[in-house]
Every structure is written in C-alpha cells, then in structure tokens.
Design an enzyme around this catalytic site. Structure first.
Site, mmCIF file in Angstrom:
data_model
loop_
_atom_site.group_PDB
_atom_site.id
_atom_site.type_symbol
_atom_site.label_atom_id
_atom_site.label_comp_id
_atom_site.label_asym_id
_atom_site.label_seq_id
_atom_site.Cartn_x
_atom_site.Cartn_y
_atom_site.Cartn_z
ATOM 1 N N GLU A 164 -38.321 98.082 11.324
ATOM 2 C CA GLU A 164 -37.034 98.609 11.777
ATOM 3 C C GLU A 164 -36.718 98.122 13.188
ATOM 4 O O GLU A 164 -35.566 97.769 13.495
ATOM 5 C CB GLU A 164 -37.034 100.134 11.732
ATOM 6 C CG GLU A 164 -35.688 100.748 12.057
ATOM 7 C CD GLU A 164 -35.614 102.241 11.804
ATOM 8 O OE1 GLU A 164 -34.498 102.777 11.800
ATOM 9 O OE2 GLU A 164 -36.678 102.878 11.609
ATOM 10 N N HIS A 192 -41.021 113.926 7.530
ATOM 11 C CA HIS A 192 -40.188 113.095 6.651
ATOM 12 C C HIS A 192 -39.814 113.900 5.410
ATOM 13 O O HIS A 192 -40.657 114.218 4.578
ATOM 14 C CB HIS A 192 -40.964 111.834 6.266
ATOM 15 C CG HIS A 192 -40.137 110.797 5.565
ATOM 16 N ND1 HIS A 192 -38.843 111.031 5.131
ATOM 17 C CD2 HIS A 192 -40.426 109.513 5.202
ATOM 18 C CE1 HIS A 192 -38.383 109.937 4.552
ATOM 19 N NE2 HIS A 192 -39.319 109.017 4.589
#
Length: 414
Positions: free
Chosen positions: A315, A341
């Site tokens: 990312e 998450h």
C-alpha cells in the site's frame, strides 16, 4: 451525463471502541485500542488468542428475546448501526418516498458462528434438529434485508461479498445508485462478526493474524517494523448517503460529500497483493478520475493498513506511485491500529471515519507505530491525532481474491 451530487447525512457505528458513533469516534481520536483477549470462546489453544470484540453491545436494548435468538450477530450489528445512521440523518421514510430509498450492505463471511452451531447440532443430534432459521440467519444479504424491512426502504436492496473490500464496494455502489438516479437516499456500509473458532482458526492457519497474545492492545501496529499480522475484529459501520438537493430541501446536516469511487482487481493471487501494489494504484487513479481530482487535491488517506508485512509495504508503494512527490505531504493513518480488522465491515466503518475526519478536520492516529518500517516511510500520523485542514480524503480497502475499492470524499461546499 451531469452527475447528481451525493452527501453523507447520517453515520451509525457499532465497534470494539463503543456502541454509538460519537463514543467510537472520541476513542479513535484519543488513540484508544479496542483489542483484548478473546472472551467469545476459549481460545487458549489457538495461535492467536486476541481480537477486537464489541464488548458493550446489549442486544436486549434493541431486540426482544425471540428476535435476537433468530438474528446472527453480524445482522444485529448491521441493523443497529443502520438505525443509528437513519436517526442521526433525520431522514423520514414514507409511503411516498420509500421506493427511492435503498439499502446496500457488505460483509465478508456472513453468519459463520451460526454455521458452526448448526453443524455441531447436525453432528450431535442429526439433520432433523437443524434450525429452520439456520439459512436466514447465515446468508450475507440478511443485514440489507432486515434493514430494508425495519426502515421501510423499497428501493435497491443489495449485499456485496468481496472480502475486506465489501464495505467500501457497498458504499461505492450506493453512491452510484444515487448518481445514476436510481435512488435519492441509500443506507449503506458493512457489518461482520466472525470472532469464532473457525474464523480465528482459519486466519491463524494462514499465518495472517498477530500472535502478540501477551500485549493485545499493542498487537495491531500498521506500518511498524515489528508488525506480525492483523487482529480479527467485529462490528458495523453504516452511512446515510443522500442526493444533495434532497438533503438541502429538508435542512439536513451534511458531514461530507462523496465524490469518487474506484474498483479494480489485482488478477494476481488469492491472498497476497502484488509487490508494487499495481491493482491498488489503478483503483486509486480510477477514484481520482471519477472525482475529477488530481493527486494534489487529497490531504488525508484512511489506509487499508492491516498490520501485515505484505499489505503495508504494498500500500505504501502504491500511494507513492499514485501521488508522486505529494505522497510525502499526505497525512495517512490506519484506524485498524485501534479497531482491529473488521473484514467486510472495515470499509463501511472507515468510510464513516473518513467523513468524520472531514467534518471535524482531524486525522486519526496510527497507534503502536513505535519503530517505522524502513519500507513504510510516509507520514502515518503516529500515535497522536492531528488537527489539520482536510479538503478531500481518500479511503482504501483491499480484499482477498485481489479485489480493491477506493472512495473519495471532500468538504461540502454549495
């Protein structure tokens, strides 16, 4: 085509940091971790024994006993978050407008605890003892179905299941439904609850989870050199998206304007992103193009930031590729450092955080960022929230199967 403008007028959150939007948001801005030792089941024999559970949710406050018994937690969380969002928006759904109100939700795995329970019943007591509510409790579109029924929305009723990008894809498709004129209002976001033996055990078997069991609150550490995997979480984040003129006509409070959406595929691997983040690059560029923006227009990114070695590196590289020199000027944070998450719910919750960041002009922190990884060398707002000017913000979500989703919001100005 002249694009209809889409604004965020309501937000509802049920998260490990609190049941209720402002409770969660205040804890996010304060850098509070929602991670702890698993209480939902005995995880003492598991490699990963920690998760971010929703600990203050009291189902009896929202459902009668019979109804709760026939609703998996991921459905309950979604219904409650949606009701919070609708109430906060002030929108009224009537016989006259209900066909213009949609519900589009995302989740990654559906009612996995219900599947576990009924499989156990089958093994112990036979097929005839499987609950007649088993399938309606477990299938992924039940949140959107129940929300539609409870608020009386008769427009589009959809559920997306695209792993960890599901919530973002749901928000993006809701945005498109309004832009294209199919809806005037859409309740949208994500919901998930799979903190259960097969959920935790399955991700642990993939070596995807952090095993920092002795320090739960420090286990989710995106972009840190010592990150060792993500922390499983549960919850729901829902938004009310509304066509601008519809919102203005009723004097609605507007938190942010949603202006861009991108979706792409890595076409690379079932679980790992490409080293250079090529799929994420295309997705961010698609969202920027849809928004009519250039990279320099973005001030803040709510990163996917899972705390896994591969994601955070990929990312970071993707952001550098898309934003060039401007990447060094961006504030980037991973709220997963605090929430864990939430899989298919993550994109909905992080879309909500992105809107709240714009509303309050504050970038949440990335906590536990003590020793930045050499390959992750951007400004991740380490450990302390930051008051700053946020004209426009981008939120990333990437899922197993190589599926990517990106949305862009900006400060509302007539």
């Amino acid at each position: 085509m002249v694009k209809r403008r889409v604004v965020v007028t309501g937000i509802g959150l049920v998260t490990p940091l609190g049941t209720g939007t402002e409770k969660t948001w205040n804890n996010i801005c304060a850098g509070v971790s929602g991670v702890g030792t698993i209480t939902r089941f005995d995880a003492s024999s598991f490699a990963a024994q920690i998760a971010a559970e929703v600990r203050d949710f009291r189902q009896e406050e929202y459902f009668d006993r019979k109804a709760a018994k026939h609703l998996d937690l991921f459905v309950q969380y979604g219904i409650v978050a949606a009701k919070f969002a609708v109430e906060a928006s002030g929108v009224e759904i009537t016989d006259e407008n209900c066909e213009r109100v949609g519900v589009i939700t995302g989740c990654g795995m559906g009612g996995l605890p219900t599947i576990e329970k009924n499989h156990s019943v089958f093994l112990d007591r036979g097929a005839r003892r499987i609950s007649p509510f088993f399938i309606p409790m477990a299938i992924p579109n039940m949140p959107s179905g129940h929300i539609s029924m409870q608020i009386g929305a008769k427009g589009p009723n959809l559920a997306l299941s695209t792993a960890c990008a599901a919530g973002t894809h749901a928000v993006g498709e809701a945005y498109r439904s309004i832009v294209y004129g199919d809806s005037d209002v859409v309740v949208t976001g994500g919901t998930e609850s799979v903190v259960c033996p097969t959920g935790v055990g399955g991700f642990a078997a993939m070596k995807a989870l952090s095993t920092r069991n002795d320090e739960p609150e420090k286990a989710s550490r995106p972009f840190d050199k010592d990150r060792d995997g993500f922390v499983m979480a549960e919850g729901s984040g829902m938004l009310v998206l509304e066509e601008l003129e519809h919102a203005l006509a009723r004097g609605a409070d507007i938190h942010a304007e949603l202006i861009g959406f991108g979706a792409s595929s890595d076409a690379y691997h079932i679980a790992a992103p490409p080293e250079n983040g090529e799929g994420a690059v295309r997705c961010m560029r698609m969202a920027l193009r849809d928004a009519g923006m250039v990279p320099e227009d973005i001030d803040y990114i709510n990163a996917h930031g899972t705390s896994t070695p591969l994601n955070d590196r990929g990312e970071t590289q993707a952001i550098k590729t898309v934003f060039g020199k401007h990447a060094a000027k961006l504030a980037i944070s991973s709220t997963k450092s605090m929430t864990g998450h939430m899989l298919g719910a993550a994109g909905g919750i992080e879309a909500a955080f992105t809107a709240l960041s714009i509303r309050d002009q504050i970038a949440p922190p990335t906590i536990n960022l003590d020793t930045p990884s050499p390959e992750c060398d951007l400004d991740y707002v380490p450990n302390q929230a930051r008051k700053m000017t946020i004209r426009a913000a981008l939120s990333n979500s990437f899922g197993f199967g190589g599926t990517n989703g990106v949305i862009i919001m900006k400060r509302f100005a007539e």
